[in-house]
Design a protein around this motif. Structure first.
Motif: not given
Lengths: 467, 266
Positions: B230-250
């Motif tokens: 329902d919701h995706i949080v994206v991490l890279d090098y320990g930081r959050k780079i995105a936080d949204a619904a799957p369609a937006v993350i894509k």
């Protein structure tokens, strides 16, 4: 079996034999060849070089024979080795040499004949499968035998003594199995709790005048408290580190018993520990003290000194069965399952809400209290205790019983205790070969039953059986 | 959807390395929240902070209680997270009680409830009925979940002897037997084949929709993540780079650069 050409069949064994002979020579020269003996003028060397060389040659021949047997010619080797073993006692050279030759010859003959008749070998080694039914029924049969044992005419004082000793070790093995088998903690200092229980009973009965039945629970409690106090900090350690610290704890306990002379009378030990009574009602004597009853008068039978011993036998049987019942029950309880879960994977167990510290401590302290009860029994049976009885070797023997029997297996512990304690006592005349036999047994276990005599684990609950 | 978990300014420092650096996100009740990112991005570290395996250097982890009120996870120890906060987890490399049977694994998961019912073993030792009933309930709960994942027939075999895919399933239902409010799954599809992954996705949806369970999911299988989250949080090098619904993350350029990669030219 593959038959290699004769030249090849001899060449490799010759080389292996030479190497083994050389190693034997290096070992034998100082050990066999240069013994010291004490004379009026002090220690002198009495060189026995020919003997040392003879041993090395025997090792060479033995290894060579094994090699030839393995290279496809086992039958002649078996025959010759057997002849050598038979002839060995008649060689007038050195008695040890004859003994070594006889044992070595038998070993080579056995190995070669196993190679010569592989189906037989398979039947003896791989084919030994204890049927599950036997495992299920065995405890009942053993129990029935034990209950009637003291009443049968075949039993004499010595045999009953051995049975009591074996049962003491069975009880200790079962107690230690809680820590080692169920909780998966390698405890090398279990004898400490045995000692604490023994001393607790001895001191309570002598200074406070408590009877065995009054002091027994207190002795168990003392050991449990010791387990809690010691276990608290050391259960933070993992694996090998835990084992080392328990080893230290066992030794420290013994050293305290030696050095705290005002309490324990040091290495002299405590003697004249009051004897066991018939549940505090009657004593096992021909002439009871004033105001006391004698056991034989109570039952209107004639006095027999073996009554006490038979009673002691039933006491240790009951104690051992209590441990067994406790373990059987607790395995089916959340606590017992938690012990096993922490043994299997402590990270996963904690993620499911299991309190590692508390659960392990309970296993350690409960095992300790059973050890303490066994200690109290030991003290009342012997009537005398000293620190010598609680050396590291005792811990090692108890642990060996658990490991040999199959970690976590109750019946395995019984078998191992009989093999390790009972058999050597029965054949005292072969005492010199005790260690040798022990070594051979250990190697045999390692080769054929690497996870102990009985390594089957019975599930604590079944979906099928659940209502 | 009501907020169940909120992670605020979570930082986990190992010596000079900030494995997780000022990460904040929330997870809703009855929803699947995925945490994705390249290897070493700090996903498992976040899990370990949530479940008491690490104690974070900074930040707060606040869980809403069913009964009302909140509980802060960052101070709890491993076993307390499961026992008090009702957060359960699985592990990247499966951790079963391999020598114990499948059923025993599930019974151990209900330890605290059973331990209370057995009056800390005393009632259990004497076989009192209160404990017997509690154990019966525990077996029923285990049977319910075993039926759900089709492991009932294997209930009495050692867990370690199950095939890999079934071990994954068992680990998840074992966590479920603790009756969690939040289930944290660390790469549950790793090593599964296509049909097993599809079955897993279906099962997780079922947990969310029928049991109202909140799921926190670390996963590299993007097909599954995009399909069920329902919701995706994206991490890279320990930081959050995105936080949204799957369609937006894509479509997020930062996520594509760091992790998803450019779609191959057809």
């Amino acid at each position: 079996m593959l038959r290699t050409p004769l030249r090849e069949a001899l060449l490799r064994p010759l080389r292996d034999g030479a190497l083994a002979g050389f190693v034997a020579l290096v070992l034998c020269l100082p050990i066999v060849g240069l013994p010291t003996s004490e004379t009026a003028n002090g220690l002198i060397l009495r060189p026995r070089i020919p003997e040392a060389i003879a041993f090395a040659v025997a090792v060479f021949l033995g290894r060579f024979a094994l090699g030839v047997a393995e290279a496809g010619r086992p039958r002649p080797v078996a025959l010759i080795a057997l002849l050598v073993a038979i002839a060995a006692p008649f060689i007038r050279f050195a008695p040890e040499f004859s003994a070594a030759l006889a044992i070595g010859g038998l070993f080579v003959a056995l190995r070669a004949s196993l190679l010569a008749f592989p189906t037989l070998a398979g039947r003896i080694t791989g084919g030994v499968k204890i049927p599950p039914v036997a495992i299920k029924r065995a405890p009942l049969v053993i129990l029935a035998l034990l209950v009637v044992l003291p009443l049968t005419p075949v039993i004499d004082r010595r045999l009953l003594d051995i049975a009591i000793l074996v049962l003491t070790y069975v009880m200790l093995g079962w107690g230690l199995n809680i820590t080692v088998g169920l909780a998966g903690l390698l405890d090398l200092g279990y004898v400490a709790f045995f000692a604490i229980g023994a001393y607790a009973y001895a001191l309570l009965s002598i200074s406070a005048g408590l009877s065995f039945w009054g002091a027994l629970p207190i002795a168990g409690l003392c050991a449990a408290v010791a387990g809690l106090v010691v276990g608290g900090p050391i259960l933070r350690l993992r694996g090998d580190y835990f084992a080392i610290v328990t080893l230290g704890f066992g030794e420290i306990t013994r050293l305290i018993a030696i050095n705290w002379s005002s309490l324990t009378s040091g290495s002299q030990g405590i003697a004249q520990i009051p004897r066991i009574s018939f549940f505090g009602v009657a004593d096992f004597t021909a002439t009871p003290d004033a105001g006391r009853h004698a056991f034989h008068e109570l039952f209107g039978i004639s006095f027999d000194p073996s009554h006490r011993q038979i009673f002691i036998f039933y006491v240790i049987l009951a104690l051992a069965l209590a441990v067994n019942a406790f373990i059987a029950r607790s395995r089916k309880l959340p606590l017992g399952r938690a012990w096993e879960a922490l043994r299997e994977d402590e990270i996963a167990a904690q993620s499911l809400g299991l309190n590692l510290q508390r659960i392990r401590l309970s296993a350690y302290a409960i095992a300790a209290s059973w050890g303490g009860l066994a200690g109290a029994f030991f003290a009342v049976r012997q009537g005398f205790i000293s620190p010598e009885s609680f050396s590291f070797l005792e811990s090692a023997v108890i642990l060996a019983i658990v490991v040999l029997g199959g970690v976590g297996s109750q019946l395995g512990v019984v078998l191992a205790a009989i093999v390790m304690i009972g058999v050597p006592e029965l054949v005292r005349q072969l005492a010199e070969y005790r260690m040798l036999a022990f070594g051979v047994a250990m190697v045999a276990i390692m080769v054929w039953r690497p996870s102990g005599l009985i390594s089957r684990r019975e599930p604590s609950i079944r979906l099928g059986a659940a209502p | 959807m009501s907020k169940l978990l909120s992670v605020e300014h979570l930082t986990m420092q190992f010596g000079g390395l900030k494995a997780v650096n000022d990460v904040s996100f929330t997870a809703s009740a009855s929803a699947i929240t995925a945490i994705i990112g390249p290897n070493g991005a700090g996903k498992t570290t976040v899990f370990n902070c949530l479940t008491g395996f690490y104690h974070p250097t900074h930040g707060r982890i606040i869980l809403q209680r069913e009964a009302g009120g909140t509980v802060e996870l960052q101070h709890l120890r491993k076993h307390q997270v499961a026992a008090r906060a009702k957060v359960a987890r699985t592990f990247q490399n499966i951790r079963l009680f391999a020598g114990m049977t499948v059923l025993e694994n599930l019974i151990v998961a209900q330890h605290n409830r059973l331990q209370r019912a057995s009056l800390f073993s005393i009632a259990g030792l004497f076989g009192l009925p209160a404990y017997k009933n509690a154990e019966k309930d525990a077996v029923e709960r285990a049977r319910f979940w075993l039926d759900r994942v089709g492991l009932t027939a294997s209930a009495d075999v050692p867990a370690g002897s199950l095939p890999y895919g079934q071990q994954r399933k068992l680990e998840i239902v074992r966590a479920l037997c603790t009756e969690p409010v939040l289930l944290c799954l660390d790469e549950p599809a790793a090593g599964l084949n296509g049909s097993e992954t599809a079955e897993l996705a279906r099962f997780l949806r079922e947990l969310r929709d029928e049991h109202g369970l909140a799921i926190l999911l670390i996963e590299h299988d993007m097909g599954m993540v995009m399909g069920i989250s329902d919701h995706i949080v994206v991490l890279d090098y320990g930081r959050k780079i995105a936080d949204a619904a799957p369609a937006v993350i894509k479509e997020d350029p930062a996520v594509i650069r760091a992790y998803l990669g450019e779609p191959e030219a057809a």
